[in-house]
Design a protein around this motif. Structure first.
Motif, PDB file in Angstrom:
ATOM      1  N   PHE A 167      -1.553  -4.113  -2.310  1.00 27.26           N
ATOM      2  CA  PHE A 167      -2.142  -4.074  -1.123  1.00 27.26           C
ATOM      3  C   PHE A 167      -1.088  -4.139  -0.044  1.00 27.26           C
ATOM      4  O   PHE A 167      -0.765  -3.746   1.059  1.00 27.26           O
ATOM      5  CB  PHE A 167      -2.785  -5.252  -0.883  1.00 27.26           C
ATOM      6  N   ASP A 168       0.269  -4.951  -0.434  1.00 29.45           N
ATOM      7  CA  ASP A 168       1.344  -4.942   0.183  1.00 29.45           C
ATOM      8  C   ASP A 168       2.003  -3.712   0.694  1.00 29.45           C
ATOM      9  O   ASP A 168       2.239  -3.284   1.521  1.00 29.45           O
ATOM     10  CB  ASP A 168       2.386  -5.834  -0.546  1.00 29.45           C
ATOM     11  N   ALA A 169       1.749  -2.678  -0.600  1.00 27.82           N
ATOM     12  CA  ALA A 169       2.458  -1.197  -0.292  1.00 27.82           C
ATOM     13  C   ALA A 169       1.613  -0.517   0.635  1.00 27.82           C
ATOM     14  O   ALA A 169       2.224   0.137   1.463  1.00 27.82           O
ATOM     15  CB  ALA A 169       2.564  -0.679  -1.772  1.00 27.82           C
ATOM     16  N   LYS A 170       0.201  -0.720   0.496  1.00 29.68           N
ATOM     17  CA  LYS A 170      -0.783  -0.198   1.581  1.00 29.68           C
ATOM     18  C   LYS A 170      -0.203  -0.571   2.896  1.00 29.68           C
ATOM     19  O   LYS A 170      -0.517   0.336   3.711  1.00 29.68           O
ATOM     20  CB  LYS A 170      -2.012  -0.592   1.003  1.00 29.68           C
ATOM     21  N   GLY A 200       1.920   0.814   8.143  1.00 33.76           N
ATOM     22  CA  GLY A 200       2.981   0.751   9.246  1.00 33.76           C
ATOM     23  C   GLY A 200       3.918   1.890   9.240  1.00 33.76           C
ATOM     24  O   GLY A 200       4.128   2.412  10.523  1.00 33.76           O
ATOM     25  N   ASN A 201       4.205   2.543   8.222  1.00 34.99           N
ATOM     26  CA  ASN A 201       5.202   3.638   8.410  1.00 34.99           C
ATOM     27  C   ASN A 201       4.246   4.737   9.030  1.00 34.99           C
ATOM     28  O   ASN A 201       4.753   5.684   9.868  1.00 34.99           O
ATOM     29  CB  ASN A 201       5.517   4.238   7.117  1.00 34.99           C
ATOM     30  N   ALA A 202       2.957   4.976   8.762  1.00 39.47           N
ATOM     31  CA  ALA A 202       2.155   6.016   9.071  1.00 39.47           C
ATOM     32  C   ALA A 202       1.955   5.892  10.757  1.00 39.47           C
ATOM     33  O   ALA A 202       2.088   6.834  11.645  1.00 39.47           O
ATOM     34  CB  ALA A 202       0.730   6.206   8.579  1.00 39.47           C
ATOM     35  N   GLN A 227     -10.065  -9.779   7.318  1.00 39.39           N
ATOM     36  CA  GLN A 227     -10.407  -8.372   6.360  1.00 39.39           C
ATOM     37  C   GLN A 227      -9.455  -7.718   6.271  1.00 39.39           C
ATOM     38  O   GLN A 227      -8.481  -7.729   7.129  1.00 39.39           O
ATOM     39  CB  GLN A 227     -11.741  -7.786   7.395  1.00 39.39           C
ATOM     40  N   LYS A 228      -9.213  -6.937   5.142  1.00 36.54           N
ATOM     41  CA  LYS A 228      -8.041  -5.950   5.136  1.00 36.54           C
ATOM     42  C   LYS A 228      -8.203  -4.999   5.875  1.00 36.54           C
ATOM     43  O   LYS A 228      -6.931  -4.349   6.497  1.00 36.54           O
ATOM     44  CB  LYS A 228      -8.372  -5.390   3.629  1.00 36.54           C
ATOM     45  N   ALA A 229      -9.105  -4.341   6.493  1.00 32.79           N
ATOM     46  CA  ALA A 229      -9.230  -3.348   7.453  1.00 32.79           C
ATOM     47  C   ALA A 229      -8.422  -3.966   8.658  1.00 32.79           C
ATOM     48  O   ALA A 229      -7.933  -3.002   9.308  1.00 32.79           O
ATOM     49  CB  ALA A 229     -10.698  -3.049   7.883  1.00 32.79           C
ATOM     50  N   TYR A 230      -8.584  -5.050   9.009  1.00 31.01           N
ATOM     51  CA  TYR A 230      -7.781  -5.759  10.228  1.00 31.01           C
ATOM     52  C   TYR A 230      -6.453  -5.617  10.240  1.00 31.01           C
ATOM     53  O   TYR A 230      -5.725  -5.072  10.879  1.00 31.01           O
ATOM     54  CB  TYR A 230      -8.392  -7.041  10.615  1.00 31.01           C
ATOM     55  N   PHE A 231      -6.118  -6.077   8.655  1.00 29.83           N
ATOM     56  CA  PHE A 231      -4.512  -6.057   8.631  1.00 29.83           C
ATOM     57  C   PHE A 231      -4.149  -4.825   8.517  1.00 29.83           C
ATOM     58  O   PHE A 231      -2.757  -4.437   9.033  1.00 29.83           O
ATOM     59  CB  PHE A 231      -4.366  -6.681   7.347  1.00 29.83           C
ATOM     60  N   LEU A 232      -4.642  -3.775   7.977  1.00 26.32           N
ATOM     61  CA  LEU A 232      -4.160  -2.241   7.978  1.00 26.32           C
ATOM     62  C   LEU A 232      -4.084  -1.799   9.553  1.00 26.32           C
ATOM     63  O   LEU A 232      -2.945  -1.099   9.647  1.00 26.32           O
ATOM     64  CB  LEU A 232      -5.232  -1.399   7.196  1.00 26.32           C
ATOM     65  N   LYS A 233      -5.124  -1.953  10.207  1.00 25.14           N
ATOM     66  CA  LYS A 233      -5.100  -1.481  11.567  1.00 25.14           C
ATOM     67  C   LYS A 233      -3.831  -2.381  12.555  1.00 25.14           C
ATOM     68  O   LYS A 233      -3.255  -1.565  13.261  1.00 25.14           O
ATOM     69  CB  LYS A 233      -6.368  -1.824  12.417  1.00 25.14           C
ATOM     70  N   THR A 245       3.801   5.434  -0.160  1.00 23.53           N
ATOM     71  CA  THR A 245       2.529   6.026  -0.397  1.00 23.53           C
ATOM     72  C   THR A 245       2.531   5.820  -2.069  1.00 23.53           C
ATOM     73  O   THR A 245       1.429   5.696  -2.638  1.00 23.53           O
ATOM     74  CB  THR A 245       2.423   7.355  -0.091  1.00 23.53           C
ATOM     75  N   VAL A 246       3.649   6.282  -2.768  1.00 21.30           N
ATOM     76  CA  VAL A 246       3.905   6.547  -4.166  1.00 21.30           C
ATOM     77  C   VAL A 246       3.607   5.092  -4.974  1.00 21.30           C
ATOM     78  O   VAL A 246       2.877   4.866  -5.835  1.00 21.30           O
ATOM     79  CB  VAL A 246       5.094   7.273  -4.662  1.00 21.30           C
ATOM     80  N   ARG A 247       4.194   4.264  -4.307  1.00 25.38           N
ATOM     81  CA  ARG A 247       4.174   2.820  -4.540  1.00 25.38           C
ATOM     82  C   ARG A 247       2.734   2.022  -4.716  1.00 25.38           C
ATOM     83  O   ARG A 247       2.454   1.420  -5.535  1.00 25.38           O
ATOM     84  CB  ARG A 247       4.935   1.943  -3.917  1.00 25.38           C
TER      85      ARG A 247
END
Length: 328
Positions: free
Chosen positions: A281-284, A289-291, A225-231, A268-270
């Motif tokens: 999604f890669d930029a997200k 990660g930076n956040a 799930q994208k949410a898992y990758f983001l976390k 964020t801009v990218r």
């Protein structure tokens, strides 16, 4: 004892038997003495019963240990203290190992210059893979995939904790796993495994990539799930900040270096301007990660005691071993 395999587990009684059965089928030389230590990290399910059934049927090959302190690093360090082997191998409770895994992973660690090894981790898909998943599995850290190809050679990057082995003397020399990096029920910050391996690499110890030491890591649907990758990437950013500390900077805002805030804004801009779905999604992921790095830098700056621990100004004792912060 030649080899101790350390398997830490937490509330995975349903998958644990598959992992243990694959270890029981390991093929090693008859002269090789080896054991498997199951460290139960305060599980609330039937882990104890499942593990003890395996131990009873293994004729002394398996040992069950209960570690009440929550956190994978606590469980790993307990396993190290309990282990009797000259070489310590590590595997997780959600993988299955090929019969030759343990032999191939450890055979070069008893003689010569190699002090550690990492093997290949391939995915065992629990469902169909989504279209947004990158084709290059080497980049799939969130799924614990580790595949550097078919060629044996020195490791210049850290292996993953579910398929690695070290001489016991390495823990006596460099300390054990950092407890502020390992996941626990309250915090999923990781990288306790890679941080330890990087300590050795920074000290110019020789680690070996062994592609024939293969395990299969189960990937459940909730990880696709994208949410898992983001976390995962946010937690990785936090872990990187704990691991390396806040970089020096002439300018900062609320204790966060300006360069870190600049990177966050750039990605964020990218993310917002990207049209291609995969690049977007890669930029997200980079934003998250930076956040995470910014979040942890702010936290470390407001908590001097924690910051001192991350920078290695204090030490945490684990039995006869001392945990050292990574050399920069």
């Amino acid at each position: 004892m030649d080899i101790s395999v350390i398997l830490c587990t937490y509330n995975r009684c349903e998958r644990l038997p598959r992992a243990l059965e694959s270890l029981a089928a390991s093929e090693l030389l008859d002269s090789m003495q080896w054991e498997v230590i199951i460290v139960d990290n305060n599980s609330k399910d039937r882990t104890r019963e499942v593990a003890q059934e395996i131990c009873s049927a293994s004729a002394g090959r398996f040992r069950y240990i209960f570690e009440p302190r929550p956190g994978k690093s606590n469980a790993l360090n307990r396993g190290i203290r309990e282990a009797k082997g000259k070489v310590l191998a590590f595997i997780d409770d959600d993988v299955t190992a090929e019969r030759s895994w343990l032999r191939n992973l450890t055979h070069e660690l008893f003689d010569g210059d190699w002090v550690g090894a990492g093997g290949r981790i391939l995915p065992e898909w629990g469902c169909q893979t989504p279209s947004w998943l990158p084709e290059n599995f080497r980049e799939l850290g969130p799924l614990a995939v580790f595949d550097l190809g078919d060629k044996v050679g020195p490791l210049q990057e850290a292996p993953f904790g579910t398929n690695m082995a070290f001489q016991r003397s390495m823990f006596e020399k460099y300390g054990t796993f950092r407890t502020d990096l390992g996941p626990n029920p309250f915090n999923q910050i990781r990288s306790e495994d890679s941080e330890f391996a990087l300590r050795l690499i920074d000290a110019r110890e020789k680690l070996r990539y062994e592609p024939t030491a293969v395990v299969y890591h189960y990937v459940p649907p909730d990880r696709l799930q994208k949410a898992y990758f983001l976390k995962w990437w946010r937690d990785k950013g936090r872990a990187d900040m704990r691991q390396y500390g806040i970089p020096p900077s002439r300018w900062s805002i609320a204790g966060v270096p300006a360069i870190m805030l600049s990177r966050l804004v750039t990605w964020t801009v990218r993310w917002l301007l990207s049209i291609d779905p995969l690049r977007r999604f890669d930029a997200k992921l980079k934003v998250w990660g930076n956040a995470g790095m910014v979040q942890e830098a702010y936290r470390l700056g407001r908590c001097p005691d924690l910051g001192a621990q991350v920078l290695g100004k204090c030490r945490e004792h684990e039995g006869e071993f001392t945990i050292h912060a990574q050399k920069k």
